[in-house]
Design a protein around this motif. Structure first.
Motif, short mmCIF file in Angstrom:
data_model
loop_
_atom_site.label_atom_id
_atom_site.label_comp_id
_atom_site.label_asym_id
_atom_site.label_seq_id
_atom_site.Cartn_x
_atom_site.Cartn_y
_atom_site.Cartn_z
N PRO A 101 -4.38 -8.83 -12.77
CA PRO A 101 -4.06 -8.53 -11.37
C PRO A 101 -2.57 -8.32 -11.13
N ALA B 73 -1.85 -4.82 -12.04
CA ALA B 73 -2.41 -3.91 -11.04
C ALA B 73 -1.53 -3.86 -9.79
N VAL B 74 -1.03 -5.01 -9.37
CA VAL B 74 -0.14 -5.06 -8.20
C VAL B 74 1.13 -4.26 -8.48
N LEU C 255 -7.29 -4.78 -10.13
CA LEU C 255 -6.95 -5.90 -9.24
C LEU C 255 -8.21 -6.68 -8.87
N THR D 263 -8.96 -10.47 -10.25
CA THR D 263 -9.14 -11.55 -9.28
C THR D 263 -10.46 -12.28 -9.52
#
Length: 289
Positions: free
Chosen positions: A70, A73-74, A217, A221
């Protein structure tokens, strides 16, 4: 001041040696010295004295490994909002396009040295002191913000901030730095392995696919959520902040801060830092003719 001054100078002069120097003499040694100056036992204040269960350390390692998904991805989503020039300027891939020894050294530094030194400074000394004045989550968020800010990298700022929150939460729940060090090491090792493996492909700086980033993401998560719940069950009652604030001199007349409390090894380390910095800069200047 140390980081943007001699820390940056050392890394510009000789990247590998400079990175090692910055980790030790910007983060670790000052954290030990600051704890002692403020009348705190360094090992306690840096959360290094408590030995958590091996399972907690291994779970921290797994959380750091999965947390890379994640966070990556951010970072990809944030990069879509930034000017292309920033992406080029703050791209770390060129560091891993050098000789094999340099790639290996950088990977080892990122995976072994940086997690210990940075966690000691941020989730150790800094989080301990701020927890004495703030609620746990406020202290975790504040240290995570400074952790991200000190990387001086707008492309990775949000991702590093979120990782700082994650590492801070891990350290707070266990009352120990070791699970957070394991998480940090796993995350850095994954990043170094990825960048070192894709090498020239990373240097091309292809624009990320927003749909792929959103999917990563969501998947990241979903994968990390049960790990965090398991870690919370393993550490049901975080130790109080006072446990890490044991004074070196408990007498009521003791001065609040004093340089005399600094262990003799710290000035010796500082002297070694000055000498090694001079050598690093000299080598850097010699290389540039």
């Amino acid at each position: 001041m140390l980081y943007i001054g001699p820390g940056a100078l050392s890394q510009i002069a000789v990247p590998v040696a400079g990175l090692a120097w910055a980790q030790i003499f910007v983060f670790l040694v000052p954290a030990i010295a600051a704890a002692a100056i403020w009348n705190l036992h360094p090992r306690r204040a840096l959360l290094l004295w408590r030995r958590p269960p091996i399972a907690a350390v291994l779970l921290g390692l797994l959380i750091g490994l999965v947390g890379f998904i994640p966070a990556g991805a951010v970072m990809a989503l944030v990069s879509l909002l930034l000017p292309h020039e920033w992406l080029v300027k703050f791209d770390l891939a060129p560091l891993f396009l050098g000789p094999a020894w340099q790639r290996i050294a950088l990977s080892l530094l990122a995976a072994l040295v940086a997690p210990v030194c940075e966690e000691a400074a941020f989730r150790g000394h800094m989080l301990t002191l701020w927890r004495a004045r703030l609620r746990p989550w406020a202290a975790i968020l504040a240290t995570a913000f400074l952790f991200a800010l000190l990387h001086l990298d707008p492309v990775r700022f949000v991702a590093v901030f979120l990782l700082g929150v994650l590492f801070g939460w891990i350290a707070w729940r266990a009352g120990s730095l070791w699970p957070a060090i394991a998480a940090h090491a796993a995350n850095n090792a994954t990043a170094a392995l990825l960048v070192g493996t894709i090498g020239e492909a990373a240097a091309r700086r292809d624009a990320p696919d927003p749909r792929a980033a959103l999917l990563a993401l969501a998947m990241g998560t979903l994968l990390i959520a049960p790990l965090l719940m398991a870690y919370a069950r393993m550490t049901p009652v975080p130790p109080p902040a006072s446990e890490a604030l044991e004074p070196i001199d408990p007498s009521p007349t003791a001065p609040r801060a004093s340089l005399r409390r600094v262990p003799p090894s710290v000035p010796a380390a500082a002297l070694a830092g000055l000498v090694s910095l001079a050598l690093i800069v000299a080598v850097g200047l010699a290389r540039r003719g």
